[in-house]
Write a protein that holds these residues in place. Structure first.
Motif, PDB file in Angstrom:
ATOM      1  N   GLY A 264       0.795  -1.228   0.000  1.00 56.66           N
ATOM      2  CA  GLY A 264       0.000   0.000   0.000  1.00 56.66           C
ATOM      3  C   GLY A 264       0.822   1.269   0.000  1.00 56.66           C
ATOM      4  N   ASP A 265       2.132   1.156  -0.067  1.00 49.41           N
ATOM      5  CA  ASP A 265       3.014   2.323  -0.010  1.00 49.41           C
ATOM      6  C   ASP A 265       3.150   2.929  -1.412  1.00 49.41           C
ATOM      7  OD1 ASP A 265       4.953   4.230   0.361  1.00 49.41           O
ATOM      8  OD2 ASP A 265       6.464   2.876   1.212  1.00 49.41           O
ATOM      9  N   GLU A 266       2.186   3.747  -1.782  1.00 51.18           N
ATOM     10  CA  GLU A 266       2.186   4.328  -3.122  1.00 51.18           C
ATOM     11  C   GLU A 266       3.369   5.263  -3.335  1.00 51.18           C
ATOM     12  OE1 GLU A 266      -1.549   6.122  -3.921  1.00 51.18           O
ATOM     13  OE2 GLU A 266      -2.703   4.271  -3.627  1.00 51.18           O
ATOM     14  N   VAL A 267       3.787   5.955  -2.279  1.00 53.26           N
ATOM     15  CA  VAL A 267       4.929   6.873  -2.396  1.00 53.26           C
ATOM     16  C   VAL A 267       6.205   6.083  -2.675  1.00 53.26           C
ATOM     17  CG1 VAL A 267       6.370   8.545  -1.166  1.00 53.26           C
ATOM     18  CG2 VAL A 267       3.869   8.622  -0.923  1.00 53.26           C
ATOM     19  N   GLY A 268       6.400   4.986  -1.938  1.00 57.24           N
ATOM     20  CA  GLY A 268       7.589   4.163  -2.125  1.00 57.24           C
ATOM     21  C   GLY A 268       7.633   3.516  -3.500  1.00 57.24           C
ATOM     22  N   ILE A 269       6.481   3.032  -3.955  1.00 55.87           N
ATOM     23  CA  ILE A 269       6.407   2.404  -5.275  1.00 55.87           C
ATOM     24  C   ILE A 269       6.686   3.428  -6.368  1.00 55.87           C
ATOM     25  CG2 ILE A 269       4.859   1.278  -6.919  1.00 55.87           C
ATOM     26  CD1 ILE A 269       3.482  -0.042  -4.506  1.00 55.87           C
ATOM     27  N   GLU A 270       6.091   4.604  -6.238  1.00 57.87           N
ATOM     28  CA  GLU A 270       6.295   5.658  -7.233  1.00 57.87           C
ATOM     29  C   GLU A 270       7.767   6.080  -7.290  1.00 57.87           C
ATOM     30  OE1 GLU A 270       5.682   8.527 -10.147  1.00 57.87           O
ATOM     31  OE2 GLU A 270       4.424   6.842  -9.512  1.00 57.87           O
TER      32      GLU A 270
END
Length: 376
Positions: A264-270
């Motif tokens: 759920g870590d959209e910032v990390g994935i991005e």
């Protein structure tokens, strides 16, 4: 002069034994990487949306825009990839996973034909039957290609334990002889130690039910497993047990090099995807060093000409999810393709985010076939 390491991304999940194998190798080599958590079951949109990768097994490793499939190939590229070796030599950090050519070959054979296949089938056969009664059981039935009967699998546990005992008995004399050494008699552990230890460590845990909540995506709680203490213990196999504990201590003493990114870590994935987008594709395809080049005439006779559209599937399970693309490089041990665009893989109107990706597959354990031309 600073030596820049290309971004390394490992896609996997905690209860995957093969994911743990590559995490071990990265820690051995002291290569900083990002661990992206993906579901234990299909679908995995992060791989399709970003790489057009429809292959369904885990783990997958990206080194820049080159994506590597299957732990046997991943491990070898971590050892030989020019950019990674350059970085490690500059940093002066990390142990070698291969100490000589003989060890490299023996470790590859051990992994491809022993620990990753027959031994894995035994440790998998110790998983508590409650796991097979969840959605995970349905998913793995689709992977294997036939229905799984939890009651029958439960009854096979004693037989699998007995078979595991046979495997341990065969291995024990080697470790009794070494008395404090490592699998191949080296001064430091190697890929051979990684390849055996990861499988025993996972089997010991999963047989007790440790990690099955993660495995089933919350479908069942941890526990309810018989374990393998009856056959794997210090009294029965002291040499193997001492090696197992010694290796565990060795790993615990290595610095952590992992950046973990949860689902759920959209910032990390991005952040990771932007790093991969910013990497320029190497002009030369990084390939495993081989003693001889590909037999071009023979490859062409079986339809594997550079530029041909091919389909690649494992030769055991997961054959229903082929990876399709243009063949761009081939050697006696490896095939590399550029994946097809979304119209082919089922996502019309959307292109993969990371462009100019190359997917690397080992030849051992995979079937590579030319695609038949559509008739008008």
């Amino acid at each position: 002069m600073a030596h820049k390491l290309p971004p390394i991304a490992l896609f996997g999940y905690d209860s995957s034994p093969f994911t743990q194998k590559i995490r071990l190798a990265l820690r051995f080599l002291q290569l900083p990487y990002t661990f992206i958590i993906v579901p234990s079951m299909m679908p995995r949109p992060i791989l399709v949306d970003n790489f057009n990768l429809t292959y369904r097994k885990i783990p997958v490793l990206a080194i820049g825009r080159d994506v590597f499939i299957d732990t046997s190939l991943i491990l070898e590229h971590l050892h030989s990839h020019p950019a990674l070796r350059w970085y490690r030599q500059a940093q002066g950090a990390g142990a070698e996973i291969h100490h000589d050519t003989r060890g490299r070959v023996l470790a590859r054979l051990l992994s491809s034909h022993y620990t990753d296949r027959p031994l894995f089938r035994l440790t998998t056969g110790l998983i508590p039957s409650v796991v097979w009664r969840t959605k995970f059981g349905d998913d793995r039935a689709r992977l294997i290609g036939h229905v799984l009967d939890p009651s029958k699998l439960e009854k096979k546990v004693p037989k699998n334990l007995a078979s595991l005992d046979t495997y341990l008995s065969i291995l024990e004399p080697l470790f009794l002889e070494e008395q404090g050494g490592w699998f191949l008699g080296t001064e430091q552990p190697s890929a051979a130690d990684i390849s055996l230890w990861y499988q025993l460590e996972w089997g010991e845990k999963i047989s007790r039910g440790e990690g099955i909540e993660n495995l089933t995506g919350g479908g069942t709680a941890d526990g309810m497993g018989e374990g393998m203490k009856e056959v794997f213990n210090k009294a029965r196999y002291p040499g193997l047990w001492d090696w197992y504990e010694r290796f565990n201590t060795y790993v615990d003493g290595l610095p952590n090099v992992e950046t973990r990114v949860e689902r759920g870590d959209e910032v990390g994935i991005e952040k990771l995807m932007r790093m991969l987008e910013d990497v320029e594709q190497e002009r030369d395809v990084p390939m495993l060093p081989t003693p001889a080049v590909s037999l071009q005439g023979l490859e062409e006779r079986i339809g594997l000409r550079i530029g041909t559209k091919v389909s690649i599937v494992p030769d055991d399970t997961g054959r229903g999810d082929p990876t399709v693309g243009k063949l761009v490089a081939i050697s006696p041990e490896e095939a590399v393709i550029e994946p097809d665009e979304p119209e082919v893989v089922g996502k019309k109107g959307r292109r993969a985010r990371i462009e100019r990706v190359r997917l690397h597959f080992p030849k051992v354990g995979f079937v590579i076939q030319p695609m038949k031309e559509a008739k008008l």
